[in-house]
Write a protein that holds these residues in place. Sequence first.
Motif, PDB file in Angstrom:
ATOM      1  N   VAL A  19     -12.617   8.907 -13.948  1.00 22.09           N
ATOM      2  CA  VAL A  19     -11.213   8.892 -13.526  1.00 22.09           C
ATOM      3  C   VAL A  19     -11.112   8.977 -12.011  1.00 22.09           C
ATOM      4  N   LEU A  20     -11.896   9.899 -11.418  1.00 24.17           N
ATOM      5  CA  LEU A  20     -11.856  10.061  -9.969  1.00 24.17           C
ATOM      6  C   LEU A  20     -12.326   8.806  -9.254  1.00 24.17           C
ATOM      7  N   SER A  21     -13.309   8.105  -9.835  1.00 19.08           N
ATOM      8  CA  SER A  21     -13.849   6.921  -9.184  1.00 19.08           C
ATOM      9  C   SER A  21     -12.910   5.730  -9.286  1.00 19.08           C
ATOM     10  N   GLN A  22     -11.920   5.802 -10.171  1.00 17.89           N
ATOM     11  CA  GLN A  22     -11.025   4.673 -10.391  1.00 17.89           C
ATOM     12  C   GLN A  22      -9.602   4.931  -9.914  1.00 17.89           C
ATOM     13  N   THR A  23      -9.340   6.117  -9.390  1.00 19.23           N
ATOM     14  CA  THR A  23      -7.982   6.500  -9.029  1.00 19.23           C
ATOM     15  C   THR A  23      -7.931   6.968  -7.585  1.00 19.23           C
ATOM     16  N   TYR A  24      -6.927   6.507  -6.850  1.00 16.49           N
ATOM     17  CA  TYR A  24      -6.743   6.995  -5.485  1.00 16.49           C
ATOM     18  C   TYR A  24      -6.314   8.458  -5.517  1.00 16.49           C
ATOM     19  N   PRO A  25      -6.888   9.283  -4.650  1.00 15.83           N
ATOM     20  CA  PRO A  25      -6.451  10.682  -4.571  1.00 15.83           C
ATOM     21  C   PRO A  25      -5.154  10.767  -3.772  1.00 15.83           C
ATOM     22  N   CYS A  26      -4.192  11.545  -4.259  1.00 22.03           N
ATOM     23  CA  CYS A  26      -2.958  11.668  -3.493  1.00 22.03           C
ATOM     24  C   CYS A  26      -3.271  12.355  -2.158  1.00 22.03           C
ATOM     25  N   PRO A  27      -2.596  11.953  -1.096  1.00 27.33           N
ATOM     26  CA  PRO A  27      -1.358  11.176  -1.067  1.00 27.33           C
ATOM     27  C   PRO A  27      -1.554   9.660  -1.102  1.00 27.33           C
ATOM     28  N   PHE A  28      -2.799   9.217  -1.233  1.00 27.39           N
ATOM     29  CA  PHE A  28      -3.060   7.777  -1.234  1.00 27.39           C
ATOM     30  C   PHE A  28      -2.893   7.219  -2.642  1.00 27.39           C
ATOM     31  N   PHE A  29      -2.396   5.992  -2.724  1.00 21.85           N
ATOM     32  CA  PHE A  29      -2.120   5.411  -4.038  1.00 21.85           C
ATOM     33  C   PHE A  29      -2.365   3.905  -4.074  1.00 21.85           C
ATOM     34  N   ARG A  30      -2.870   3.354  -2.952  1.00 21.52           N
ATOM     35  CA  ARG A  30      -3.036   1.906  -2.867  1.00 21.52           C
ATOM     36  C   ARG A  30      -4.106   1.580  -1.836  1.00 21.52           C
ATOM     37  N   SER A  31      -4.629   0.360  -1.937  1.00 23.87           N
ATOM     38  CA  SER A  31      -5.544  -0.138  -0.920  1.00 23.87           C
ATOM     39  C   SER A  31      -4.749  -0.440   0.346  1.00 23.87           C
ATOM     40  N   LEU A  32      -5.284  -0.017   1.490  1.00 23.87           N
ATOM     41  CA  LEU A  32      -4.617  -0.247   2.770  1.00 23.87           C
ATOM     42  C   LEU A  32      -5.485  -1.152   3.632  1.00 23.87           C
ATOM     43  N   SER A  33      -4.877  -2.202   4.158  1.00 22.15           N
ATOM     44  CA  SER A  33      -5.608  -3.151   4.995  1.00 22.15           C
ATOM     45  C   SER A  33      -4.611  -3.907   5.858  1.00 22.15           C
ATOM     46  N   LEU A  34      -5.129  -4.704   6.782  1.00 20.55           N
ATOM     47  CA  LEU A  34      -4.259  -5.504   7.639  1.00 20.55           C
ATOM     48  C   LEU A  34      -3.473  -6.514   6.810  1.00 20.55           C
ATOM     49  N   ALA A  35      -2.198  -6.657   7.142  1.00 14.76           N
ATOM     50  CA  ALA A  35      -1.337  -7.622   6.455  1.00 14.76           C
ATOM     51  C   ALA A  35      -0.260  -8.061   7.432  1.00 14.76           C
ATOM     52  N   ASN A  36       0.439  -9.115   7.083  1.00 17.64           N
ATOM     53  CA  ASN A  36       1.534  -9.620   7.906  1.00 17.64           C
ATOM     54  C   ASN A  36       2.759  -9.831   7.014  1.00 17.64           C
ATOM     55  N   PRO A  37       3.826  -9.011   7.166  1.00 15.93           N
ATOM     56  CA  PRO A  37       3.970  -7.920   8.138  1.00 15.93           C
ATOM     57  C   PRO A  37       3.083  -6.731   7.782  1.00 15.93           C
ATOM     58  N   PRO A  38       2.871  -5.813   8.735  1.00 14.82           N
ATOM     59  CA  PRO A  38       1.981  -4.678   8.480  1.00 14.82           C
ATOM     60  C   PRO A  38       2.487  -3.792   7.346  1.00 14.82           C
ATOM     61  N   MET A  39       1.553  -3.242   6.587  1.00  8.23           N
ATOM     62  CA  MET A  39       1.901  -2.250   5.575  1.00  8.23           C
ATOM     63  C   MET A  39       2.426  -1.004   6.278  1.00  8.23           C
ATOM     64  N   ASN A  40       3.380  -0.335   5.635  1.00 10.12           N
ATOM     65  CA  ASN A  40       4.047   0.808   6.257  1.00 10.12           C
ATOM     66  C   ASN A  40       4.236   1.909   5.224  1.00 10.12           C
ATOM     67  N   GLY A  41       4.205   3.174   5.667  1.00  9.71           N
ATOM     68  CA  GLY A  41       4.492   4.257   4.739  1.00  9.71           C
ATOM     69  C   GLY A  41       3.944   5.593   5.183  1.00  9.71           C
ATOM     70  N   ASP A  42       4.360   6.638   4.466  1.00  9.73           N
ATOM     71  CA  ASP A  42       3.890   7.990   4.759  1.00  9.73           C
ATOM     72  C   ASP A  42       2.390   8.119   4.541  1.00  9.73           C
ATOM     73  N   ASP A  43       1.855   7.389   3.560  1.00  7.88           N
ATOM     74  CA  ASP A  43       0.414   7.462   3.318  1.00  7.88           C
ATOM     75  C   ASP A  43      -0.370   6.964   4.528  1.00  7.88           C
ATOM     76  N   ILE A  44       0.187   5.988   5.230  1.00  9.93           N
ATOM     77  CA  ILE A  44      -0.484   5.476   6.430  1.00  9.93           C
ATOM     78  C   ILE A  44      -0.370   6.485   7.570  1.00  9.93           C
ATOM     79  N   TYR A  45       0.770   7.142   7.681  1.00 13.17           N
ATOM     80  CA  TYR A  45       0.929   8.186   8.701  1.00 13.17           C
ATOM     81  C   TYR A  45      -0.084   9.311   8.474  1.00 13.17           C
ATOM     82  N   ILE A  46      -0.252   9.714   7.222  1.00 20.67           N
ATOM     83  CA  ILE A  46      -1.228  10.763   6.918  1.00 20.67           C
ATOM     84  C   ILE A  46      -2.638  10.274   7.221  1.00 20.67           C
ATOM     85  N   LEU A  47      -2.943   9.039   6.837  1.00 18.37           N
ATOM     86  CA  LEU A  47      -4.257   8.467   7.143  1.00 18.37           C
ATOM     87  C   LEU A  47      -4.511   8.482   8.644  1.00 18.37           C
TER      88      LEU A  47
END
Length: 287
Positions: free
Chosen positions: A18-46
Amino acid sequence: MKLIPSLILLLFCTISVVLSQTYPCPFFRSLSLANPPMNGDDIYILQSLLTRTPGLENLALTSNFDQPTQMALTKFQSINNVNSPDGTLDIYTANLILELNSEDGYKDNGQIPPGFLYKVHIPVYKNRSVETTATLYDANLNVLLQFPVRTHGQNDNVTGLAENEFCEDGSTPTGLMTFDLNSPEPDPISFGPYPINRAIQGITGNAAIVISSIRDGILMHTGEWPNWTPSQPMPNSHGCVHGHPTDIDQVQTILSTQLNVAIRQNTYGAMPYTHQPQGILSIELID
């Protein structure tokens, strides 16, 4: 006789999967460069956690997954020998940065900033199941009361493990934050019948990352907990500081009658906070 060890091994393996397949909170998604940029509290914490890595202290906290963030994450992965570092926040990297960079290093300085009427200092252990002793001080750092508290948040519904300080219902964040006395919450079973103290704004440490733009409603309160007695551990909270009913009553009595701390009308977490905070809360990890 071999059944119980086999069940324990199966449970351990299940949790590991389960741990190997689930993001630990506060993260919940893959984060990478995108256009427009991904935004959110999870990125601020990162971004905030990345600045705790030597050489990355100047990373801007934009809440956008921009090129500097991608470069910083790549450097973090390289430093920590992650295979094929590419600046993408995958599950492995998310767990790694929480493991390595969650502790803020905050240490209480034994002082109270000018203009505040009181301070509550709480030492905590990594194992938040261990209850500790809080100390209430006046503006001159005279000890007015010492009392047991519990700062353990909720456990993850899937893994059963304690949620970290960056989760919505995780343990009370460490660091320094402003604090204020508010009128009672409307639910005495969950919050007790007495005025509560509310964390308003983080100043340093993990509190500065999450309070109160990401986590609000962090209170010091008690409750009319069913079947609980003072000889038992207090129940886990949703990130608040729990105290015994008699102690929380004594805290508010000391504040309002001895220190002339005003009982502000409860804002119920509404932002911006409309009162001038009268106190300071200091929570530091001691192990």
